[in-house]
Design a protein around this motif. Structure first.
Motif, PDB file in Angstrom:
ATOM      1  N   ALA A 491     -10.868  -8.958  -9.710  1.00 21.31           N
ATOM      2  CA  ALA A 491     -10.889 -10.397  -9.458  1.00 21.31           C
ATOM      3  C   ALA A 491     -10.812 -11.180 -10.761  1.00 21.31           C
ATOM      4  O   ALA A 491     -10.127 -12.207 -10.843  1.00 21.31           O
ATOM      5  CB  ALA A 491     -12.159 -10.768  -8.689  1.00 21.31           C
ATOM      6  N   VAL A 492     -11.506 -10.708 -11.792  1.00 23.23           N
ATOM      7  CA  VAL A 492     -11.436 -11.367 -13.101  1.00 23.23           C
ATOM      8  C   VAL A 492     -10.017 -11.294 -13.653  1.00 23.23           C
ATOM      9  O   VAL A 492      -9.475 -12.281 -14.172  1.00 23.23           O
ATOM     10  CB  VAL A 492     -12.436 -10.719 -14.083  1.00 23.23           C
ATOM     11  N   LEU A 493      -9.390 -10.125 -13.528  1.00 24.35           N
ATOM     12  CA  LEU A 493      -8.026  -9.978 -14.032  1.00 24.35           C
ATOM     13  C   LEU A 493      -7.045 -10.841 -13.250  1.00 24.35           C
ATOM     14  O   LEU A 493      -6.098 -11.405 -13.823  1.00 24.35           O
ATOM     15  CB  LEU A 493      -7.618  -8.507 -13.971  1.00 24.35           C
ATOM     16  N   ASP A 494      -7.237 -10.938 -11.944  1.00 27.22           N
ATOM     17  CA  ASP A 494      -6.387 -11.834 -11.150  1.00 27.22           C
ATOM     18  C   ASP A 494      -6.515 -13.271 -11.642  1.00 27.22           C
ATOM     19  O   ASP A 494      -5.521 -14.004 -11.737  1.00 27.22           O
ATOM     20  CB  ASP A 494      -6.784 -11.765  -9.667  1.00 27.22           C
ATOM     21  N   GLU A 531      -1.707  -4.038 -13.176  1.00 28.64           N
ATOM     22  CA  GLU A 531      -2.002  -4.298 -11.767  1.00 28.64           C
ATOM     23  C   GLU A 531      -1.902  -5.782 -11.423  1.00 28.64           C
ATOM     24  O   GLU A 531      -1.663  -6.136 -10.262  1.00 28.64           O
ATOM     25  CB  GLU A 531      -3.404  -3.786 -11.411  1.00 28.64           C
ATOM     26  N   VAL A 532      -2.092  -6.669 -12.420  1.00 27.77           N
ATOM     27  CA  VAL A 532      -2.059  -8.107 -12.143  1.00 27.77           C
ATOM     28  C   VAL A 532      -0.858  -8.788 -12.787  1.00 27.77           C
ATOM     29  O   VAL A 532      -0.781 -10.025 -12.808  1.00 27.77           O
ATOM     30  CB  VAL A 532      -3.366  -8.780 -12.605  1.00 27.77           C
ATOM     31  N   GLY A 533       0.051  -8.018 -13.346  1.00 29.32           N
ATOM     32  CA  GLY A 533       1.270  -8.584 -13.892  1.00 29.32           C
ATOM     33  C   GLY A 533       1.202  -9.049 -15.327  1.00 29.32           C
ATOM     34  O   GLY A 533       2.163  -9.618 -15.844  1.00 29.32           O
ATOM     35  N   LEU A 534       0.084  -8.807 -15.998  1.00 25.84           N
ATOM     36  CA  LEU A 534      -0.025  -9.197 -17.406  1.00 25.84           C
ATOM     37  C   LEU A 534       0.587  -8.153 -18.334  1.00 25.84           C
ATOM     38  O   LEU A 534       0.857  -8.439 -19.502  1.00 25.84           O
ATOM     39  CB  LEU A 534      -1.486  -9.457 -17.770  1.00 25.84           C
ATOM     40  N   VAL A 535       0.766  -6.961 -17.859  1.00 27.99           N
ATOM     41  CA  VAL A 535       1.561  -5.936 -18.526  1.00 27.99           C
ATOM     42  C   VAL A 535       2.679  -5.549 -17.572  1.00 27.99           C
ATOM     43  O   VAL A 535       2.433  -5.334 -16.381  1.00 27.99           O
ATOM     44  CB  VAL A 535       0.712  -4.702 -18.897  1.00 27.99           C
ATOM     45  N   ARG A 536       3.889  -5.485 -18.081  1.00 29.34           N
ATOM     46  CA  ARG A 536       5.039  -5.134 -17.237  1.00 29.34           C
ATOM     47  C   ARG A 536       5.650  -3.832 -17.720  1.00 29.34           C
ATOM     48  O   ARG A 536       5.780  -3.593 -18.917  1.00 29.34           O
ATOM     49  CB  ARG A 536       6.073  -6.250 -17.254  1.00 29.34           C
ATOM     50  N   THR A 537       6.023  -3.013 -16.773  1.00 30.48           N
ATOM     51  CA  THR A 537       6.622  -1.725 -17.102  1.00 30.48           C
ATOM     52  C   THR A 537       8.092  -1.899 -17.451  1.00 30.48           C
ATOM     53  O   THR A 537       8.709  -2.921 -17.115  1.00 30.48           O
ATOM     54  CB  THR A 537       6.475  -0.770 -15.908  1.00 30.48           C
ATOM     55  N   ALA A 538       8.652  -0.928 -18.153  1.00 30.26           N
ATOM     56  CA  ALA A 538      10.066  -0.985 -18.494  1.00 30.26           C
ATOM     57  C   ALA A 538      10.904  -0.908 -17.223  1.00 30.26           C
ATOM     58  O   ALA A 538      10.596  -0.148 -16.297  1.00 30.26           O
ATOM     59  CB  ALA A 538      10.425   0.174 -19.425  1.00 30.26           C
ATOM     60  N   ALA A 540      15.196  -1.687 -15.732  1.00 24.05           N
ATOM     61  CA  ALA A 540      16.581  -2.158 -15.900  1.00 24.05           C
ATOM     62  C   ALA A 540      16.952  -2.308 -17.373  1.00 24.05           C
ATOM     63  O   ALA A 540      17.598  -3.279 -17.765  1.00 24.05           O
ATOM     64  CB  ALA A 540      16.780  -3.486 -15.163  1.00 24.05           C
ATOM     65  N   GLY A 541      16.543  -1.338 -18.153  1.00 20.59           N
ATOM     66  CA  GLY A 541      16.873  -1.364 -19.572  1.00 20.59           C
ATOM     67  C   GLY A 541      15.981  -2.228 -20.420  1.00 20.59           C
ATOM     68  O   GLY A 541      16.072  -2.200 -21.646  1.00 20.59           O
ATOM     69  N   ALA A 542      15.092  -3.013 -19.783  1.00 19.33           N
ATOM     70  CA  ALA A 542      14.165  -3.863 -20.547  1.00 19.33           C
ATOM     71  C   ALA A 542      12.908  -3.070 -20.868  1.00 19.33           C
ATOM     72  O   ALA A 542      12.380  -2.360 -20.007  1.00 19.33           O
ATOM     73  CB  ALA A 542      13.814  -5.107 -19.734  1.00 19.33           C
ATOM     74  N   PRO A 543      12.399  -3.167 -22.092  1.00 25.53           N
ATOM     75  CA  PRO A 543      11.202  -2.403 -22.453  1.00 25.53           C
ATOM     76  C   PRO A 543       9.951  -2.987 -21.797  1.00 25.53           C
ATOM     77  O   PRO A 543       9.964  -4.101 -21.275  1.00 25.53           O
ATOM     78  CB  PRO A 543      11.133  -2.566 -23.979  1.00 25.53           C
ATOM     79  N   ALA A 544       8.887  -2.235 -21.835  1.00 29.63           N
ATOM     80  CA  ALA A 544       7.606  -2.719 -21.327  1.00 29.63           C
ATOM     81  C   ALA A 544       7.144  -3.886 -22.176  1.00 29.63           C
ATOM     82  O   ALA A 544       7.533  -4.046 -23.337  1.00 29.63           O
ATOM     83  CB  ALA A 544       6.584  -1.591 -21.353  1.00 29.63           C
ATOM     84  N   SER A 545       6.283  -4.731 -21.607  1.00 26.28           N
ATOM     85  CA  SER A 545       5.805  -5.907 -22.348  1.00 26.28           C
ATOM     86  C   SER A 545       4.399  -6.255 -21.906  1.00 26.28           C
ATOM     87  O   SER A 545       3.960  -5.889 -20.820  1.00 26.28           O
ATOM     88  CB  SER A 545       6.737  -7.104 -22.120  1.00 26.28           C
ATOM     89  N   SER A 546       3.697  -6.982 -22.777  1.00 31.39           N
ATOM     90  CA  SER A 546       2.340  -7.422 -22.483  1.00 31.39           C
ATOM     91  C   SER A 546       2.216  -8.908 -22.768  1.00 31.39           C
ATOM     92  O   SER A 546       2.740  -9.402 -23.766  1.00 31.39           O
ATOM     93  CB  SER A 546       1.323  -6.651 -23.340  1.00 31.39           C
ATOM     94  N   GLN A 547       1.502  -9.616 -21.889  1.00 34.80           N
ATOM     95  CA  GLN A 547       1.298 -11.046 -22.048  1.00 34.80           C
ATOM     96  C   GLN A 547       0.151 -11.364 -23.008  1.00 34.80           C
ATOM     97  O   GLN A 547      -0.020 -12.517 -23.396  1.00 34.80           O
ATOM     98  CB  GLN A 547       0.996 -11.679 -20.687  1.00 34.80           C
ATOM     99  N   LEU A 548      -0.655 -10.367 -23.349  1.00 35.38           N
ATOM    100  CA  LEU A 548      -1.784 -10.616 -24.248  1.00 35.38           C
ATOM    101  C   LEU A 548      -2.018  -9.418 -25.155  1.00 35.38           C
ATOM    102  O   LEU A 548      -1.469  -8.339 -24.943  1.00 35.38           O
ATOM    103  CB  LEU A 548      -3.043 -10.974 -23.463  1.00 35.38           C
ATOM    104  N   ASP A 549      -2.832  -9.631 -26.194  1.00 34.83           N
ATOM    105  CA  ASP A 549      -3.174  -8.555 -27.128  1.00 34.83           C
ATOM    106  C   ASP A 549      -4.292  -7.704 -26.541  1.00 34.83           C
ATOM    107  O   ASP A 549      -5.305  -8.234 -26.069  1.00 34.83           O
ATOM    108  CB  ASP A 549      -3.647  -9.134 -28.461  1.00 34.83           C
ATOM    109  N   ILE A 550      -4.122  -6.404 -26.585  1.00 33.89           N
ATOM    110  CA  ILE A 550      -5.181  -5.470 -26.191  1.00 33.89           C
ATOM    111  C   ILE A 550      -5.869  -5.018 -27.478  1.00 33.89           C
ATOM    112  O   ILE A 550      -5.242  -4.443 -28.367  1.00 33.89           O
ATOM    113  CB  ILE A 550      -4.612  -4.269 -25.418  1.00 33.89           C
ATOM    114  N   VAL A 551      -7.171  -5.285 -27.581  1.00 30.11           N
ATOM    115  CA  VAL A 551      -7.883  -5.188 -28.867  1.00 30.11           C
ATOM    116  C   VAL A 551      -9.016  -4.168 -28.772  1.00 30.11           C
ATOM    117  O   VAL A 551     -10.066  -4.452 -28.178  1.00 30.11           O
ATOM    118  CB  VAL A 551      -8.463  -6.556 -29.268  1.00 30.11           C
ATOM    119  N   PRO A 552      -8.857  -2.980 -29.334  1.00 29.66           N
ATOM    120  CA  PRO A 552      -9.987  -2.035 -29.373  1.00 29.66           C
ATOM    121  C   PRO A 552     -11.047  -2.503 -30.363  1.00 29.66           C
ATOM    122  O   PRO A 552     -10.720  -3.004 -31.451  1.00 29.66           O
ATOM    123  CB  PRO A 552      -9.341  -0.726 -29.834  1.00 29.66           C
TER     124      PRO A 552
END
Length: 940
Positions: A491-494, A531-538, A540-552
């Protein structure tokens, strides 16, 4: 009433570094006298006399270098609890008033330097640019870096701010009144009027409860943090960025290419779920709504202000055709403004901005306190359209000789829109890696992918997670019945995804992973974001992408040591590398000062943080990735605090590469952002230090390998000494909870988050904040120095060569000098005699007290001895006379408070639950905790 001793009758003229010391003493004496008048009137002569007697005893003891504890105990001995509460409150208010006077004095000194033309002050942007030029740094390099700077202070809800916002507001009023007194003679009628107002404000304080009646909710923390935007940030940040451009133009003839986002404020309040069960999707929605409301309210107010100010008449000037078109499109047909095209145009812009606000706020638009437009218009599609319209206004102003108005009135509004947008600040999400793995396991189980994810080794986990990141399908199924934790996290991620869709990437820019130890910890978050669309998988030839920084976030000593290995494996992961590429080829890593310190002690923590940063920089460079470090610093030295300028310059070469993020926590938020002058000084220091460190590049904190080797040996020895005390004695947890008021601190209503991650009483499970806060209360402060003395003795005790090397390291290595100077600040605040009294009265086991306190006392003396040997001075504050004076001013107010706190703790712990005055005694303890924290200032 409590007032410091009068200054010498013939003081030396104040030098540039101490201008107005007499004025500061005068302010504190005045405030003390007025508080005394209030106490005498409100609590009676007997209470006043008792407080004054205690102050005199404490002042005499400190002046003569003798302990006044015994005399204070006799004086403040058995008293009615109501009178004891009056005494505590008086010394608490006096400390707060002294703090207010000191903050004002800092600004007074700054104005003095400007008035006498003494040149840019150290730590300022102007002084930094001057120094870079003297150092021969290439002009083009300076300008390029100035245009690429990214400095982000992140306000967190970590709770050490014990003062209510009501108190902070009254203190701000007192500060303003004191400032108005400057330069007024005793006979000036205005002075007597201001003094009467000051006494009224102090009376307000006396009749206002110091402590909150109920525990803060997250919603309260959200609202309190947002006050600082109106208090200082809306004014300070645009002006500072404008000044940065002006300095570049003055020095180099051209402004940086882009300085619009030098400073970006961040927040964790409403997004940080680590250990806080009260942060939910609803709370995150509230945080975003409140931030948006504050931002849009400010922008609407500014446009409305311009619509009043820009009163130019078309009978006297000729605006551009584009400005006339805006005026016509506004729909404003008032006969009173028929010849005022700017006013009409801006009313139309206001109407479109208001419609935009309705669009993004929905039902929450009612929270805006501004007039509804008489003529509704279509909303702006984005704030960039509003900025473009303001460009039209500015261009038109310049066309008829009003360029100054464009620069002074319109440009700041444009800059503010660019900086704060509709989101105000970036709200980070944070959660513990242990939660992520359980949520992922639940999703995998219900999706039929795996029933044993939690039992898998690291390699197997990476394989499963990689497969999911490559797959276009989602794991979540609408009919599945998930664990409550999974439902809450999703729910938070949504909510985060909805926010990004509505307000853009800057609204939720980062996801921080606490206790990150492995590649799978990061990939789990990527899967959840997918799962909520903030990271997209590769596809149709487009690479994977992320809408935000994942910070360890690497926190413990062990995690820091392994951080570069983890990062190397992560950056080598093909799918994750695509995500990094989509983020401008940049990886952010957070390093935790607090937990590493609690885990291994100050000296070990500082070196492991330094070494980890150096290794992370090299790892990122090898992988061809830009690294940005996020420093999880607290207010105290034991939690990574200390002067920011020196701390940034002391980082490893290459670790400050145009960008830095730092946490701002607890009482340090008010100390840095409560007033425009404070905010300006703090933010300018961060920007200037980041500029200096970035320009130095590989020439930064370089040190010979022999120094680094010695530092590594020192860290190992300090770690062993610290761990032997804190984790090597089964009695230590009991000793800690007896000698400190940690259990009682948990009853203070200072934050929404629990003090411990679990119900365990083990030191490992205690959060770093109450750990440091507790040691501060009894004045032992071991998190910021314990183990250092043993380390120096082990490595250099009988070796003159090593002793000389330590002195060379202090003289020539900024990193080593910074940690030694910061440790000196804490050694000056620590008081072994006060700590001994806590031990004697509160630690019930004689053997435990003798053994453990004896080791602390021995280590303290050893550390003081070695600090003197290394620095060459017996005074740990030799290079910090302003802090030394501040401590001299406030020590007499602290000593009576410690004596009272010890007695109240003893009474409370010895009484049963039915004791008649138990509640009042507990309130007294809480008040002393508050008062001592006030006197120490950076308490957690």
């Amino acid at each position: 009433m409590p007032t410091p001793p009068p200054p010498p009758p013939t003081p030396a003229p104040p030098g540039p570094s101490d201008h107005g010391a007499d004025a500061l003493s005068g302010d504190i004496r005045l405030l003390g006298r007025l508080l005394g008048d209030v106490v005498r009137d409100q609590a009676g002569d007997r209470t006043f006399d008792l407080i004054e007697a205690a102050r005199r005893v404490a002042v005499r003891g400190r002046r003569d270098g003798e302990s006044s504890v015994a005399e204070l105990e006799a004086l403040l001995g058995p008293q009615p609890i109501e009178q004891t509460l009056h005494v505590i409150r008086a010394f608490d208010w006096l400390s707060l008033l002294a703090n207010t006077a000191e903050d004002l004095h800092v600004e007074r000194r700054r104005r003095h330097h400007l008035s006498i033309g003494s040149g840019p002050q150290p730590g300022s942007l102007a002084a930094t640019v001057d120094q870079l030029e003297r150092d021969g740094v290439d002009t083009a390099t300076i300008v390029e870096i100035m245009g690429a700077l990214q400095v982000s202070p992140v306000i967190t809800a970590h709770p050490t701010e014990v003062r209510r916002q009501t108190i902070l507001d009254v203190l701000a009023q007192i500060g303003d009144l004191l400032e108005r007194l400057d330069g007024l003679g005793d006979a000036d009628q205005r002075r007597s009027d201001i003094v009467r107002q000051l006494e009224a404000q102090i009376l307000t304080l006396w009749q206002t409860a110091i402590l909150r009646l109920s525990k803060l909710r997250v919603s309260d923390e959200i609202n309190e943090s947002l006050r600082y935007y109106d208090a200082s940030l809306f004014e300070t940040i645009p002006r500072l960025e404008s000044d940065l451009e002006a300095i570049a133009t003055e020095h180099f003839g051209a402004a940086p290419s882009d300085t619009s986002q030098v400073i970006s404020m961040g927040s964790w309040i409403g997004g940080d779920r680590d250990g806080n069960p009260f942060v939910t999707a609803d709370v995150m929605r509230l945080a975003i709504s409140r931030q948006t409301t504050v931002a849009l309210q400010h922008h609407l107010d500014e446009i409305l202000r311009l619509s009043v100010e820009l009163s130019m008449s078309a009978r006297l000037i000729t605006p551009t055709e584009e400005l006339d078109a805006l005026a016509t499109a506004s729909g404003d047909d008032s006969a009173f403004r028929a010849d005022e095209p700017y006013r009409r145009a801006l009313r139309g812009m206001y109407a479109r901005l208001y419609a935009f606000s309705e669009l993004v706020l929905g039902d929450d638009v009612d929270e805006l306190s501004c007039p509804t437009p008489r003529t509704p218009l279509a909303p702006y599609a984005s704030l960039e359209e509003l900025i473009d319209d303001l460009d039209t206004v500015a261009t038109s102003l310049r066309s008829h000789g009003a360029a100054d108005l464009a620069d002074v009135s319109v440009a700041p509004v444009q800059r503010s829109l660019t900086i704060f947008g509709a989101h105000l600040c970036g709200l980070d999400m944070r959660q513990n890696s242990a939660v992520h793995e359980k949520v992922v396991a639940d999703l995998l189980r219900h999706a039929g992918v795996s029933d044993d994810y939690l039992e898998m080794d690291e390699t197997a986990r990476i394989d499963v997670l990689t497969s999911e990141l490559r797959s276009p399908r989602l794991l979540r199924h609408p009919t599945a019945v998930y664990d409550d934790q999974t439902v809450g996290e999703l729910a938070v991620l949504d909510e985060a995804a909805a926010t990004v869709g509505r307000l853009g990437r800057r609204a939720v820019p980062h996801y921080v992973i606490s206790m990150a130890t492995a590649v799978s910890d990061v990939l789990e978050v990527a899967v959840l974001l997918k799962e909520v669309g903030l990271v997209r998988t590769a596809s149709a030839g487009a690479p994977a992408s992320s809408q935000l920084d994942i910070v360890p976030l690497f926190e413990t000593i062990g995690d820091l040591a392994g951080s570069s290995t983890t990062l190397a494996s992560l950056l080598d992961h093909d799918v994750y590398a695509e995500l990094i590429a989509s983020r401008d080829n940049r990886q952010e890593v957070m390093i935790g000062y607090s937990d590493s310190n609690k885990d291994g002690g100050y000296l070990s923590s500082q070196w492991n943080l330094f070494a980890a940063q150096a290794a992370l920089v090299e790892t990122a460079r090898t992988a061809g990735v830009r690294l940005r470090l996020f420093h999880g610093r607290g207010g105290t030295v034991g939690r990574g605090g200390g002067p920011a300028y020196q701390a940034i310059l002391a980082q490893p070469p290459g670790s400050v590469d145009r960008a830095i993020r730092v946490t701002e926590q607890g009482e340090m938020v008010a100390a840095k952002y409560a007033q425009p002058a404070l905010a300006r000084r703090n933010l300018e220091t961060l920007v200037a230090a980041t500029l200096a460190a970035s320009c130095s590049g590989e020439l930064g904190d370089a040190a010979p390998q022999r120094h680094r080797s010695t530092m590594s040996d020192l860290a190992d020895a300090a770690f062993e000494a610290y761990r032997t005390l804190v984790y090597g004695d089964d009695r230590f947890a009991s000793f800690f909870r007896q000698i400190t008021p940690t259990n009682e601190i948990a009853t203070l209503n200072v934050g929404s988050r629990p003090a411990s991650r679990t119900k365990s009483t083990a030191i490992e499970d205690l959060r770093a904040i109450p750990w440091v806060f507790g040691w501060t209360q009894c004045r032992l402060m071991i998190p910021a120095w314990y183990g250092a003395g043993s380390a120096f003795e082990t490595i250099a005790g009988s070796d003159e060569t090593h002793q000389e090397e330590l002195r060379q390291m202090y003289a020539s290595w900024p990193f080593f000098r910074t940690i030694i100077d910061n440790m000196g600040m804490v050694l000056a605040k620590a008081d072994i005699e006060i700590g001994r009294r806590y031990a004697d009265v509160l630690v019930t086991d004689d053997s435990m007290r003798s053994d453990i306190f004896g080791r602390i006392e021995h280590e303290h003396q050893l550390t003081r001895t070695w600090h003197e040997r290394i620095t060459g001075s017996p005074d740990p504050l030799r290079d910090n006379p302003l802090l030394a004076r501040s401590l001299r001013n406030r020590y007499p107010y602290l000593d009576p408070l410690h004596v009272i706190q010890i007695d109240l703790l003893r009474r409370f712990r010895d009484s049963d639950d039915e004791a008649e005055d138990r509640d009042l005694v507990q309130r007294g303890i809480q008040l002393t905790i508050n008062a001592i924290a006030t006197g120490i200032r950076n308490s957690g």
